[in-house]
Design a protein around this motif. Structure first.
Motif, PDB file in Angstrom:
ATOM      1  N   ARG A  12      53.947  16.275  -3.678  1.00 12.67           N
ATOM      2  CA  ARG A  12      54.747  16.830  -2.596  1.00 12.67           C
ATOM      3  C   ARG A  12      55.505  18.046  -3.124  1.00 12.67           C
ATOM      4  O   ARG A  12      56.334  17.922  -4.023  1.00 12.67           O
ATOM      5  CB  ARG A  12      55.746  15.790  -2.082  1.00 12.67           C
ATOM      6  N   GLN A  13      55.201  19.229  -2.554  1.00 15.46           N
ATOM      7  CA  GLN A  13      55.879  20.447  -2.966  1.00 15.46           C
ATOM      8  C   GLN A  13      56.329  21.211  -1.724  1.00 15.46           C
ATOM      9  O   GLN A  13      55.761  21.053  -0.651  1.00 15.46           O
ATOM     10  CB  GLN A  13      54.945  21.346  -3.776  1.00 15.46           C
ATOM     11  N   THR A  14      57.320  22.047  -1.900  1.00 14.80           N
ATOM     12  CA  THR A  14      57.721  22.907  -0.799  1.00 14.80           C
ATOM     13  C   THR A  14      56.641  23.943  -0.545  1.00 14.80           C
ATOM     14  O   THR A  14      55.821  24.258  -1.430  1.00 14.80           O
ATOM     15  CB  THR A  14      59.033  23.640  -1.126  1.00 14.80           C
ATOM     16  N   ARG A  15      56.622  24.476   0.670  1.00 15.40           N
ATOM     17  CA  ARG A  15      55.615  25.484   1.005  1.00 15.40           C
ATOM     18  C   ARG A  15      55.755  26.712   0.111  1.00 15.40           C
ATOM     19  O   ARG A  15      54.761  27.281  -0.327  1.00 15.40           O
ATOM     20  CB  ARG A  15      55.734  25.885   2.481  1.00 15.40           C
ATOM     21  N   ARG A  16      56.990  27.109  -0.170  1.00 15.62           N
ATOM     22  CA  ARG A  16      57.206  28.285  -1.007  1.00 15.62           C
ATOM     23  C   ARG A  16      56.572  28.103  -2.377  1.00 15.62           C
ATOM     24  O   ARG A  16      55.887  28.992  -2.895  1.00 15.62           O
ATOM     25  CB  ARG A  16      58.700  28.550  -1.147  1.00 15.62           C
ATOM     26  N   ASN A  17      56.779  26.933  -2.973  1.00 18.43           N
ATOM     27  CA  ASN A  17      56.232  26.690  -4.307  1.00 18.43           C
ATOM     28  C   ASN A  17      54.706  26.595  -4.277  1.00 18.43           C
ATOM     29  O   ASN A  17      54.029  27.056  -5.206  1.00 18.43           O
ATOM     30  CB  ASN A  17      56.826  25.412  -4.897  1.00 18.43           C
ATOM     31  N   ARG A  18      54.179  25.978  -3.227  1.00 18.55           N
ATOM     32  CA  ARG A  18      52.722  25.867  -3.128  1.00 18.55           C
ATOM     33  C   ARG A  18      52.075  27.236  -2.995  1.00 18.55           C
ATOM     34  O   ARG A  18      51.053  27.519  -3.625  1.00 18.55           O
ATOM     35  CB  ARG A  18      52.344  24.997  -1.930  1.00 18.55           C
ATOM     36  N   LEU A  19      52.661  28.104  -2.182  1.00 18.37           N
ATOM     37  CA  LEU A  19      52.093  29.437  -2.001  1.00 18.37           C
ATOM     38  C   LEU A  19      52.233  30.276  -3.269  1.00 18.37           C
ATOM     39  O   LEU A  19      51.331  31.041  -3.619  1.00 18.37           O
ATOM     40  CB  LEU A  19      52.770  30.136  -0.823  1.00 18.37           C
ATOM     41  N   ARG A  20      53.359  30.125  -3.969  1.00 21.55           N
ATOM     42  CA  ARG A  20      53.518  30.863  -5.220  1.00 21.55           C
ATOM     43  C   ARG A  20      52.460  30.409  -6.225  1.00 21.55           C
ATOM     44  O   ARG A  20      51.853  31.235  -6.927  1.00 21.55           O
ATOM     45  CB  ARG A  20      54.919  30.644  -5.788  1.00 21.55           C
ATOM     46  N   ALA A  21      52.229  29.094  -6.297  1.00 19.02           N
ATOM     47  CA  ALA A  21      51.204  28.588  -7.218  1.00 19.02           C
ATOM     48  C   ALA A  21      49.812  29.040  -6.808  1.00 19.02           C
ATOM     49  O   ALA A  21      48.923  29.183  -7.655  1.00 19.02           O
ATOM     50  CB  ALA A  21      51.269  27.060  -7.264  1.00 19.02           C
ATOM     51  N   ALA A  22      49.610  29.288  -5.515  1.00 16.22           N
ATOM     52  CA  ALA A  22      48.308  29.730  -5.020  1.00 16.22           C
ATOM     53  C   ALA A  22      48.145  31.251  -5.077  1.00 16.22           C
ATOM     54  O   ALA A  22      47.132  31.778  -4.619  1.00 16.22           O
ATOM     55  CB  ALA A  22      48.110  29.255  -3.588  1.00 16.22           C
ATOM     56  N   ALA A  38      49.622  33.438  -3.363  1.00 16.84           N
ATOM     57  CA  ALA A  38      49.482  33.847  -1.966  1.00 16.84           C
ATOM     58  C   ALA A  38      50.842  34.225  -1.404  1.00 16.84           C
ATOM     59  O   ALA A  38      51.888  33.957  -2.008  1.00 16.84           O
ATOM     60  CB  ALA A  38      48.869  32.722  -1.137  1.00 16.84           C
ATOM     61  N   ARG A  39      50.803  34.849  -0.250  1.00 16.64           N
ATOM     62  CA  ARG A  39      52.032  35.275   0.421  1.00 16.64           C
ATOM     63  C   ARG A  39      51.902  35.030   1.911  1.00 16.64           C
ATOM     64  O   ARG A  39      50.784  34.940   2.435  1.00 16.64           O
ATOM     65  CB  ARG A  39      52.302  36.759   0.161  1.00 16.64           C
ATOM     66  N   ILE A  40      53.033  34.916   2.575  1.00 17.73           N
ATOM     67  CA  ILE A  40      53.065  34.786   4.038  1.00 17.73           C
ATOM     68  C   ILE A  40      53.720  36.035   4.606  1.00 17.73           C
ATOM     69  O   ILE A  40      54.791  36.458   4.154  1.00 17.73           O
ATOM     70  CB  ILE A  40      53.824  33.520   4.474  1.00 17.73           C
ATOM     71  N   ASP A  41      53.055  36.634   5.570  1.00 21.31           N
ATOM     72  CA  ASP A  41      53.615  37.751   6.312  1.00 21.31           C
ATOM     73  C   ASP A  41      53.750  37.330   7.771  1.00 21.31           C
ATOM     74  O   ASP A  41      52.929  36.563   8.281  1.00 21.31           O
ATOM     75  CB  ASP A  41      52.722  38.988   6.226  1.00 21.31           C
ATOM     76  N   THR A  42      54.750  37.832   8.430  1.00 19.50           N
ATOM     77  CA  THR A  42      54.902  37.598   9.866  1.00 19.50           C
ATOM     78  C   THR A  42      54.349  38.803  10.602  1.00 19.50           C
ATOM     79  O   THR A  42      54.798  39.933  10.376  1.00 19.50           O
ATOM     80  CB  THR A  42      56.372  37.387  10.226  1.00 19.50           C
ATOM     81  N   GLU A  43      53.351  38.558  11.417  1.00 22.25           N
ATOM     82  CA  GLU A  43      52.709  39.638  12.160  1.00 22.25           C
ATOM     83  C   GLU A  43      52.746  39.331  13.651  1.00 22.25           C
ATOM     84  O   GLU A  43      52.617  38.175  14.058  1.00 22.25           O
ATOM     85  CB  GLU A  43      51.249  39.824  11.714  1.00 22.25           C
ATOM     86  N   VAL A  44      52.906  40.366  14.431  1.00 26.00           N
ATOM     87  CA  VAL A  44      52.831  40.233  15.887  1.00 26.00           C
ATOM     88  C   VAL A  44      51.403  40.550  16.303  1.00 26.00           C
ATOM     89  O   VAL A  44      50.908  41.656  16.064  1.00 26.00           O
ATOM     90  CB  VAL A  44      53.819  41.180  16.586  1.00 26.00           C
ATOM     91  N   ARG A  45      50.722  39.579  16.875  1.00 28.48           N
ATOM     92  CA  ARG A  45      49.327  39.745  17.260  1.00 28.48           C
ATOM     93  C   ARG A  45      49.148  39.400  18.728  1.00 28.48           C
ATOM     94  O   ARG A  45      49.894  38.608  19.301  1.00 28.48           O
ATOM     95  CB  ARG A  45      48.411  38.856  16.402  1.00 28.48           C
ATOM     96  N   ARG A  46      48.111  39.989  19.292  1.00 32.08           N
ATOM     97  CA  ARG A  46      47.792  39.683  20.685  1.00 32.08           C
ATOM     98  C   ARG A  46      47.047  38.360  20.766  1.00 32.08           C
ATOM     99  O   ARG A  46      46.082  38.136  20.050  1.00 32.08           O
ATOM    100  CB  ARG A  46      46.930  40.793  21.280  1.00 32.08           C
TER     101      ARG A  46
END
Length: 778
Positions: free
Chosen positions: A413-423, A425-433
């Motif tokens: 069990r890991q936080t999303r932030r730690n899982r993405l850092r280990a992967a 990877a990054r999360i961006d917020t985008e406005v899409r149609r």
């Protein structure tokens, strides 16, 4: 299997009595207003988990639902054409495929398979039986004029560039020896920038066998990396003949050889020119950053940061990585626009600088960490929710496989932030149609865009014991509640098929293509896109699609028609027009719709000349007496009219134009309607005149009334919301309505736009006013 059976003659159809899809990029194609005028885009309606496969099927199925064998679900010609739901689905498929190809370093347009790749002998649909040669084809990918011009603006030359340019002046063949990722492809493009067009050339056979006579004349060609096998079969004595053949075609060829590879013929090594050192890292980043910001001073200010300047100055030739430095320039440009900090940009740069991708993946300790990494590789730049669902499926599959009859290891069990850092990877917020308007989405991607292909390549070759599990997981992911996820999963399967084409074709792609479910057929089409752009598999892909087209079963012919769009048809030298025409002969309504969807895909990124050719093809069919081609022309036109939209900047803001209306109006400049309502034909381009004539035929064609109503209604609604469209649409419709019958029908449509529920009252009033001045309308 049914597709292995002997093929009977195709069914015939009696003719009825007919009387009368980067920042600063050009306008996007394939977008259209969604329901109630909301913009279209990516996304899908979530459904229950139990309906996961069915929902994806619905998303790609449209009218062709429940097609088994050669039975047609349509009751009348044109049924389903212009349907708003189908339009949305086809746009989503088109946009998702383009994004999927991009994630694996390819694209849907500008790629051509040269040579006699349109013919085949022997069926390869069901088994492995084939006759005749199956040699590799040359595959061209065009570097756009914008890319070549942009390269000239930002290019920083390495040591020895002058010597390279002089050598290419002396001989049309230049061998460059350089380290990987030193920007040698960009150097080759810069060297060839004075040629008419520059193409990346991919060819798997010996260089001496290159089909130069089939390549376009007066162009430059870049072979980005000569394989060790090709280098081992290259002899200096063959080069003069290669030079002579290129000279006759007024062409030039730059071949890049890895610095660590050696030729069997030492004379070849002596002929190769070496890039001794790359340009300075700081100079390269400065050039790209100044171009992005449009300001040398602003670029210098950002790079004056001690952490940036010192780090770039310390980069030695051994660790120089041109693509990573360009990505750093992009990140710094985001900082200048107020997104993130310099420290964030440098942190991402350090993450990208780690080239131990394969070792890093192997060292990941838990199933959930690995599953997330693989899910991102397949669904790069898709929503976090979609990636999370796919990762959960893979983690479960690994746990079940590992546990056997015993106990699976516990979950971490890991936080999303730690899982993405280990992967990484990054999360961006985008406005899409989305289907029902704009939405803010969390989008997941690797810090390095090269990871998806590298990771899947590594998984397939080094983790070979998981091949069956990986393919089974991808098939399950294809059944996700989002139709776009299915296309991405199928494209990943297509990427893997480049290493095991016959196995994946036989076990996955052909069963999908022969399915009675439209979503599975769309997956088959998506799976062929990448191998169609690989020189080692392109010939087999083309032969496979043409084999489907020649089958009796409707499902396989539907798959062939769709494959002859952006997936495979777009790479055929000269286009797939002849093969689409053969499919259109005697085509049932679902096949007519599929052909129309594929022509829309081909038009989406085509030049004006090519778009005109395709419109001319539809017009030719619409004038034939055979019902299949006649209706294929009319229905295909209505599908193109419904599904192709282009966003254009106007004084009223960003406006979505029906692409055919934009073309007919000379790029948004509508033809003036005279007082007598008669629009002179010479006032339009050829494309505009063809569009007008096709609308005239569609108005009076039997059985397509609903489709005509659907498309005209959506065009009218768009014109009511964007005043810039109104004069263009009135002018086009008046040119289309040349007979009393056409004018009466057009009058009926206009009346429906204002009564009983006002949809487009202003447009209706304008059109009825002009119609009233034409003799015989009232």
């Amino acid at each position: 299997m049914a597709e292995q059976a002997e093929r009977p003659a195709k069914p015939s159809q009696t003719a009825p009595d007919v009387s009368g899809k980067a920042s600063g990029a050009p306008a996007q194609e394939g977008r259209s207003p969604g329901p109630a005028g909301t913009p279209g885009g990516s996304g899908a309606d979530p459904k229950s988990a139990s309906d996961a496969t069915g929902s994806a099927g619905d998303a790609a199925e449209g009218l062709a639902a429940s097609l088994g064998g050669a039975r047609s679900a349509a009751k009348s010609p044109g049924e389903g054409a212009g349907d708003e739901e189908r339009t949305w689905q086809q746009q989503e498929i088109r946009n998702t495929l383009a994004a999927a190809l991009s994630s694996f370093g390819s694209r849907s347009s500008g790629v051509i398979v040269v040579g006699d790749g349109h013919t085949f002998s022997g069926p390869i649909t069901g088994g492995d039986s084939r006759t005749g040669a199956d040699r590799s084809r040359a595959v061209l990918r065009t570097f756009t004029a914008g890319f070549v011009a942009g390269t000239a603006r930002v290019y920083v030359s390495p040591d020895g560039y002058v010597d390279l340019a002089e050598a290419l002046e002396d001989s049309p063949v230049l061998l460059i020896r350089a380290r990987r990722r030193w920007g040698s492809t960009t150097t080759a493009v810069r060297l060839l920038s004075e040629m008419e067009t520059v193409h990346e050339l991919r060819f798997a056979d010996a260089l001496a066998a290159l089909p130069i006579e089939d390549l376009p004349e007066g162009c430059g060609f870049v072979i980005e990396r000569l394989s060790r096998n090709q280098l081992g079969t290259l002899y200096a004595r063959e080069l003069p003949m290669l030079e002579e053949r290129l000279t006759r075609r007024r062409g030039r060829l730059v071949v890049i050889v890895d610095d660590s590879a050696r030729a069997a013929d030492h004379a070849v090594d002596r002929l190769a020119r070496k890039i001794a050192a790359p340009p300075a890292a700081l100079e390269l980043v400065t050039s790209h950053l100044a171009e992005l910001l449009g300001s040398d001073a602003e670029a210098e200010r950002l790079l004056a940061d001690e952490n940036v300047g010192t780090r770039l100055a310390d980069i030695a030739p051994e660790s120089f990585d041109a693509p990573q430095l360009v990505e750093l320039a992009k990140d710094l440009a985001e900082v200048a626009s107020g997104t993130g900090t310099v420290a964030d940009a440098m942190a991402r740069f350090e993450d990208r600088s780690r080239q131990d991708v394969e070792d890093w993946y192997d060292e990941l300790g838990s199933f959930d960490e690995r599953a997330l990494v693989v899910a991102i590789a397949v669904l790069d730049r898709m929503s976090f929710d979609a990636v999370s669902r796919a990762a959960t499926l893979l983690e479960q599959a690994w746990r079940e496989d590992e546990a056997g009859n015993g106990q699976a290891p516990p979950r971490s069990r890991q936080t999303r932030r730690n899982r993405l850092r280990a992967a990484r990877a990054r999360i961006d917020t985008e406005v899409r149609r989305t289907r029902y308007g704009w939405a803010e989405l969390e989008v997941v991607s690797f810090v390095d865009p090269n990871y998806p292909a590298r990771l899947l390549h590594h998984l397939w070759h080094e983790h070979y014991y998981d091949r069956a599990l990986l393919l089974d997981w991808l098939r399950r992911v294809a059944g996700d509640v989002e139709g776009a996820v299915g296309i991405r999963a199928a494209t990943a399967i297509g990427y893997l098929s480049q290493f095991a084409f016959d196995t994946i074709r036989r076990d996955i792609v052909t069963p999908w293509a022969g399915s009675g479910r439209g979503n599975e057929r769309e997956w088959a089409v998506a799976a062929l896109a990448l191998p169609a752009r690989d020189p080692a598999t392109a010939s087999r892909v083309i032969r496979l699609v043409l084999d489907w087209a020649d089958r009796d079963g409707l499902a396989l012919r539907l798959s062939a028609a769709r494959a002859l769009g952006a997936s495979v048809g777009a790479v055929l030298d000269g286009g797939p027009d002849e093969h689409l025409a053969e499919l259109a002969d005697g085509a049932e309504t679902p096949l007519q719709l599929a052909i129309g969807d594929s022509i829309a895909e081909l038009m989406a990124e085509a030049t004006l000349d090519r778009q005109t050719e395709l419109l001319r093809l539809l017009e030719t069919w619409s004038m034939e007496s055979r019902s299949g081609r006649l209706y294929a022309g009319v229905v295909g036109f209505l599908e193109v009219a419904a599904t192709l939209w282009t966003n254009q900047q106007t004084p009223d803001g960003d406006v979505a134009w029906p692409t055919l209306l934009w073309l007919a109006g000379e790029g948004g400049q509508p033809v003036t309607v005279p007082d007598d309502g008669v629009v002179p034909a010479e006032g339009r381009s050829e494309a505009g005149r063809i569009v007008a004539r096709l609308w005239g035929r569609a108005l009076v064609a039997p059985g397509v009334d609903t489709a005509v109503h659907n498309v005209l209604r959506r065009w009218a609604q768009a014109a009511e919301e964007a005043p810039a469209l109104r004069p263009a649409l009135v002018a086009l419709l008046m040119e289309a309505a040349v007979t009393d019958r056409q004018r009466r029908l057009l009058t009926a449509h206009a009346n429906r736009w204002r009564d009983p529920k006002p949809l487009a009252p202003d447009l209706a009033a304008r059109l009825l006013n002009v119609l009233s001045r034409r003799v015989g309308v009232w």
